[in-house]
Design a protein around this motif. Structure first.
Motif, PDB file in Angstrom:
ATOM      1  N   GLU A  84       2.017  23.915  -9.576  1.00 40.75           N
ATOM      2  CA  GLU A  84       1.013  23.268  -8.998  1.00 40.75           C
ATOM      3  C   GLU A  84       0.597  22.332 -10.808  1.00 40.75           C
ATOM      4  OE1 GLU A  84      -2.956  24.571  -6.505  1.00 40.75           O
ATOM      5  OE2 GLU A  84      -2.265  26.125  -8.038  1.00 40.75           O
ATOM      6  N   GLU A  85       0.840  23.077 -11.395  1.00 41.86           N
ATOM      7  CA  GLU A  85       0.342  21.793 -12.837  1.00 41.86           C
ATOM      8  C   GLU A  85       1.776  21.171 -12.819  1.00 41.86           C
ATOM      9  OE1 GLU A  85      -2.196  22.130 -15.005  1.00 41.86           O
ATOM     10  OE2 GLU A  85      -3.395  23.641 -14.400  1.00 41.86           O
ATOM     11  N   LYS A  86       2.564  21.359 -12.912  1.00 42.44           N
ATOM     12  CA  LYS A  86       3.497  21.089 -12.454  1.00 42.44           C
ATOM     13  C   LYS A  86       4.308  19.491 -12.016  1.00 42.44           C
ATOM     14  CE  LYS A  86       8.325  22.525 -13.478  1.00 42.44           C
ATOM     15  NZ  LYS A  86       9.138  23.740 -13.420  1.00 42.44           N
ATOM     16  N   ARG A  87       3.138  19.847 -10.421  1.00 42.42           N
ATOM     17  CA  ARG A  87       3.462  18.979  -9.737  1.00 42.42           C
ATOM     18  C   ARG A  87       2.414  17.396 -10.733  1.00 42.42           C
ATOM     19  NH1 ARG A  87      -0.087  18.544  -5.628  1.00 42.42           N
ATOM     20  NH2 ARG A  87      -0.171  17.145  -3.835  1.00 42.42           N
ATOM     21  N   HIS A  88       0.854  18.257 -10.822  1.00 46.80           N
ATOM     22  CA  HIS A  88       0.325  17.405 -11.615  1.00 46.80           C
ATOM     23  C   HIS A  88       0.559  17.025 -12.431  1.00 46.80           C
ATOM     24  CE1 HIS A  88      -3.573  17.514 -14.208  1.00 46.80           C
ATOM     25  NE2 HIS A  88      -4.514  17.369 -13.177  1.00 46.80           N
ATOM     26  N   LEU A  89       1.345  17.829 -13.198  1.00 41.29           N
ATOM     27  CA  LEU A  89       1.840  16.073 -14.548  1.00 41.29           C
ATOM     28  C   LEU A  89       2.441  15.505 -13.868  1.00 41.29           C
ATOM     29  CD1 LEU A  89       2.137  16.197 -17.898  1.00 41.29           C
ATOM     30  CD2 LEU A  89       3.260  17.564 -17.561  1.00 41.29           C
ATOM     31  N   LYS A  90       3.124  15.590 -13.075  1.00 39.04           N
ATOM     32  CA  LYS A  90       4.882  15.092 -12.962  1.00 39.04           C
ATOM     33  C   LYS A  90       3.717  13.773 -12.253  1.00 39.04           C
ATOM     34  CE  LYS A  90       8.775  14.090  -9.677  1.00 39.04           C
ATOM     35  NZ  LYS A  90       9.222  13.457 -10.223  1.00 39.04           N
ATOM     36  N   LEU A  91       3.287  13.670 -11.335  1.00 37.80           N
ATOM     37  CA  LEU A  91       1.947  12.684 -10.662  1.00 37.80           C
ATOM     38  C   LEU A  91       1.278  11.675 -11.460  1.00 37.80           C
ATOM     39  CD1 LEU A  91       1.136  11.172  -8.172  1.00 37.80           C
ATOM     40  CD2 LEU A  91      -0.796  12.790  -8.234  1.00 37.80           C
ATOM     41  N   HIS A  92       0.306  12.328 -12.330  1.00 33.14           N
ATOM     42  CA  HIS A  92      -0.304  11.112 -13.558  1.00 33.14           C
ATOM     43  C   HIS A  92       0.580  10.434 -14.676  1.00 33.14           C
ATOM     44  CE1 HIS A  92      -3.466  13.906 -11.754  1.00 33.14           C
ATOM     45  NE2 HIS A  92      -3.722  13.128 -10.920  1.00 33.14           N
ATOM     46  N   VAL A  93       1.211  11.781 -14.991  1.00 30.67           N
ATOM     47  CA  VAL A  93       2.362  10.955 -16.143  1.00 30.67           C
ATOM     48  C   VAL A  93       3.233  10.454 -16.054  1.00 30.67           C
ATOM     49  CG1 VAL A  93       3.241  11.637 -18.888  1.00 30.67           C
ATOM     50  CG2 VAL A  93       0.943  12.825 -17.455  1.00 30.67           C
ATOM     51  N   GLU A  94       4.284  11.458 -15.131  1.00 28.03           N
ATOM     52  CA  GLU A  94       6.264  10.950 -15.152  1.00 28.03           C
ATOM     53  C   GLU A  94       6.047   9.786 -13.939  1.00 28.03           C
ATOM     54  OE1 GLU A  94      10.127  13.340 -13.406  1.00 28.03           O
ATOM     55  OE2 GLU A  94       8.903  14.544 -14.086  1.00 28.03           O
ATOM     56  N   THR A 132       4.759  13.044  -5.583  1.00 31.02           N
ATOM     57  CA  THR A 132       4.735  14.182  -6.566  1.00 31.02           C
ATOM     58  C   THR A 132       6.687  14.159  -6.519  1.00 31.02           C
ATOM     59  OG1 THR A 132       4.449  15.302  -4.786  1.00 31.02           O
ATOM     60  CG2 THR A 132       2.425  14.704  -6.671  1.00 31.02           C
ATOM     61  N   ASP A 133       7.473  13.945  -5.314  1.00 31.71           N
ATOM     62  CA  ASP A 133       8.606  13.942  -5.092  1.00 31.71           C
ATOM     63  C   ASP A 133       9.492  12.991  -5.756  1.00 31.71           C
ATOM     64  OD1 ASP A 133      10.622  15.104  -2.969  1.00 31.71           O
ATOM     65  OD2 ASP A 133      10.675  13.339  -2.491  1.00 31.71           O
ATOM     66  N   ASP A 134      10.754  13.720  -5.943  1.00 33.12           N
ATOM     67  CA  ASP A 134      11.317  12.144  -6.595  1.00 33.12           C
ATOM     68  C   ASP A 134      12.268  11.100  -5.634  1.00 33.12           C
ATOM     69  OD1 ASP A 134      11.368  13.730  -9.235  1.00 33.12           O
ATOM     70  OD2 ASP A 134      13.547  15.078  -8.743  1.00 33.12           O
ATOM     71  N   ALA A 135      12.638  11.563  -3.955  1.00 34.13           N
ATOM     72  CA  ALA A 135      12.639  10.591  -3.594  1.00 34.13           C
ATOM     73  C   ALA A 135      11.761   9.609  -2.919  1.00 34.13           C
ATOM     74  CB  ALA A 135      12.994  11.653  -1.867  1.00 34.13           C
ATOM     75  N   GLY A 136      10.624   9.940  -3.448  1.00 38.14           N
ATOM     76  CA  GLY A 136       9.645   9.314  -3.144  1.00 38.14           C
ATOM     77  C   GLY A 136       8.771   8.017  -3.795  1.00 38.14           C
ATOM     78  N   VAL A 137       9.367   9.033  -5.112  1.00 39.62           N
ATOM     79  CA  VAL A 137       9.128   7.772  -6.600  1.00 39.62           C
ATOM     80  C   VAL A 137      10.529   7.356  -6.463  1.00 39.62           C
ATOM     81  CG1 VAL A 137       9.073   7.469  -8.929  1.00 39.62           C
ATOM     82  CG2 VAL A 137       8.168   9.518  -7.544  1.00 39.62           C
ATOM     83  N   ALA A 138      11.220   6.871  -5.939  1.00 44.26           N
ATOM     84  CA  ALA A 138      12.339   6.289  -6.234  1.00 44.26           C
ATOM     85  C   ALA A 138      12.587   5.603  -5.268  1.00 44.26           C
ATOM     86  CB  ALA A 138      13.812   6.767  -5.234  1.00 44.26           C
ATOM     87  N   ALA A 139      12.037   5.688  -4.219  1.00 46.97           N
ATOM     88  CA  ALA A 139      11.738   4.458  -3.025  1.00 46.97           C
ATOM     89  C   ALA A 139      10.478   3.103  -3.315  1.00 46.97           C
ATOM     90  CB  ALA A 139      10.799   4.955  -1.657  1.00 46.97           C
ATOM     91  N   VAL A 140       9.605   3.606  -4.155  1.00 47.41           N
ATOM     92  CA  VAL A 140       8.466   2.483  -4.593  1.00 47.41           C
ATOM     93  C   VAL A 140       8.994   2.324  -5.859  1.00 47.41           C
ATOM     94  CG1 VAL A 140       6.239   2.183  -5.981  1.00 47.41           C
ATOM     95  CG2 VAL A 140       6.182   3.884  -4.198  1.00 47.41           C
ATOM     96  N   LEU A 175       0.872  -2.007   0.172  1.00 47.65           N
ATOM     97  CA  LEU A 175      -0.273   0.444  -0.214  1.00 47.65           C
ATOM     98  C   LEU A 175       0.572   1.276  -0.021  1.00 47.65           C
ATOM     99  CD1 LEU A 175      -2.877  -1.273   2.210  1.00 47.65           C
ATOM    100  CD2 LEU A 175      -2.977  -1.527   0.545  1.00 47.65           C
ATOM    101  N   VAL A 176       0.736   1.891  -0.548  1.00 45.38           N
ATOM    102  CA  VAL A 176       1.724   3.275  -1.338  1.00 45.38           C
ATOM    103  C   VAL A 176       0.523   4.034  -0.938  1.00 45.38           C
ATOM    104  CG1 VAL A 176       3.396   4.540  -2.497  1.00 45.38           C
ATOM    105  CG2 VAL A 176       3.383   2.411  -2.619  1.00 45.38           C
ATOM    106  N   ALA A 177       1.294   5.411  -0.021  1.00 39.91           N
ATOM    107  CA  ALA A 177       0.294   6.743   0.121  1.00 39.91           C
ATOM    108  C   ALA A 177       1.287   8.156   0.844  1.00 39.91           C
ATOM    109  CB  ALA A 177      -1.063   6.550   0.702  1.00 39.91           C
ATOM    110  N   ARG A 178       0.714   9.005   1.343  1.00 33.07           N
ATOM    111  CA  ARG A 178       1.711  10.232   1.718  1.00 33.07           C
ATOM    112  C   ARG A 178       1.032   9.671   3.484  1.00 33.07           C
ATOM    113  NH1 ARG A 178      -0.014  15.148  -0.584  1.00 33.07           N
ATOM    114  NH2 ARG A 178      -1.869  14.126   0.162  1.00 33.07           N
ATOM    115  N   ASP A 179       0.639   9.543   3.731  1.00 31.11           N
ATOM    116  CA  ASP A 179      -0.130   9.444   5.226  1.00 31.11           C
ATOM    117  C   ASP A 179      -0.267   7.900   6.379  1.00 31.11           C
ATOM    118  OD1 ASP A 179      -1.240   9.208   7.730  1.00 31.11           O
ATOM    119  OD2 ASP A 179      -3.071  10.996   7.602  1.00 31.11           O
ATOM    120  N   ARG A 180       1.430   7.588   6.891  1.00 36.48           N
ATOM    121  CA  ARG A 180       1.192   6.437   7.397  1.00 36.48           C
ATOM    122  C   ARG A 180       0.418   6.358   8.260  1.00 36.48           C
ATOM    123  NH1 ARG A 180       6.880   4.123   8.452  1.00 36.48           N
ATOM    124  NH2 ARG A 180       7.341   5.610   7.477  1.00 36.48           N
ATOM    125  N   SER A 181      -0.192   6.732   8.780  1.00 38.77           N
ATOM    126  CA  SER A 181      -1.246   6.120  10.168  1.00 38.77           C
ATOM    127  C   SER A 181      -2.553   5.395   9.514  1.00 38.77           C
ATOM    128  CB  SER A 181      -1.829   7.205  10.969  1.00 38.77           C
ATOM    129  OG  SER A 181      -1.843   8.432   9.940  1.00 38.77           O
TER     130      SER A 181
END
Length: 257
Positions: free
Chosen positions: A108-118, A67-75, A36-42
């Protein structure tokens, strides 16, 4: 002596709410272990506890901001762990933007694009390597009916997911990997509430349940279909969108509550 098939593992992004939570629940119900992957640990831990108790599967939590490179790298690291293969990847994490493109901050637009596409592209690439070696795997990309409509940068991002999934399913089906874009319409989840959108803009008949979307999506993916559009009403809408003028199918602008 009868051999017991080993359990397979599904990794789901955006797994604590909405369609992601429903994908996790239905896959666990089918007997798959889950990551399970998401931001909120609890919230992840709470979800994992429920799935383990209800379905007797192993539920691993992986807190990450996609939306963060480190988070993507972990997955990516988890997806490429050959000792713990992931058989099913569900790219579900997503966000919406309430205001129009010109009114949004470009960050905001770049964050949105990164999450959905990159991010979806990077996670699919990481998962595919092992799947192709094993000649077995499934990838589900949560796109949207918006992919067929001219609706701001959200439609553009979801159209990328749709096009990528259609191509990847052709490219890799003969090598044992099924790729499906699931394209729901309006669905009763937290998505629109988080945006702050007035949901009365869409009539009641247009709303789907997460259970229906996920059930149809999983079934279509298992059948090897590249695109899953839940419900006849949205199949008709997307077919009409291909031939009607853009102005007719763009729909009303979003508005806040």
């Amino acid at each position: 002596m009868t051999s017991v098939a080993p359990k397979t593992t599904a990794l789901i992004t955006g797994a604590t709410a909405g369609l992601g939570a429903e994908f996790a629940r239905q896959l666990a119900e089918q007997g798959h272990d889950v990551v399970l992957v998401a931001r909120d640990r609890s919230r992840l831990q709470e979800m994992a506890h429920q799935l383990e108790n209800n379905y007797s599967v192993a539920a691993e939590v992986l807190p990450a901001d996609l939306t963060d490179d480190a988070g993507v790298a972990a997955v990516v690291e988890r997806l490429t762990d050959a000792a713990r293969p992931v058989e099913i990847l569900v790219n579900n994490a997503g966000i919406g933007l309430l205001r129009s493109f010109a009114d949004n901050d470009i960050a905001e637009e770049k964050r949105h694009l990164k999450l959905h596409v990159e991010t979806a592209m990077e996670l699919s690439h990481a998962a595919l390597r092992g799947m192709l070696q094993r000649r077995s795997g499934r990838i589900i990309n949560v796109s949207s009916v918006a992919a067929f409509l001219p609706r701001e940068s959200y439609s553009a991002a979801k159209a990328w997911l749709l096009s990528f999934s259609r191509w990847a399913n052709i490219a890799y089906a003969d090598r044992g990997v099924k790729v499906t874009a699931v394209c729901p319409g309006f669905t009763h989840t937290e998505f629109h509430d988080r945006m702050g959108m007035d949901k009365t803009l869409a009539p009641r008949w247009m709303w789907l349940t997460p259970e229906r979307v996920v059930r149809d999506g999983l079934a279509d993916n298992e059948r090897g279909r590249a695109v899953s559009i839940p419900s006849k009403r949205y199949k008709i809408l997307t077919a009409a969108a291909r031939v009607l003028p853009d102005r007719l199918v763009a729909g009303p602008p979003r508005r806040p509550k």
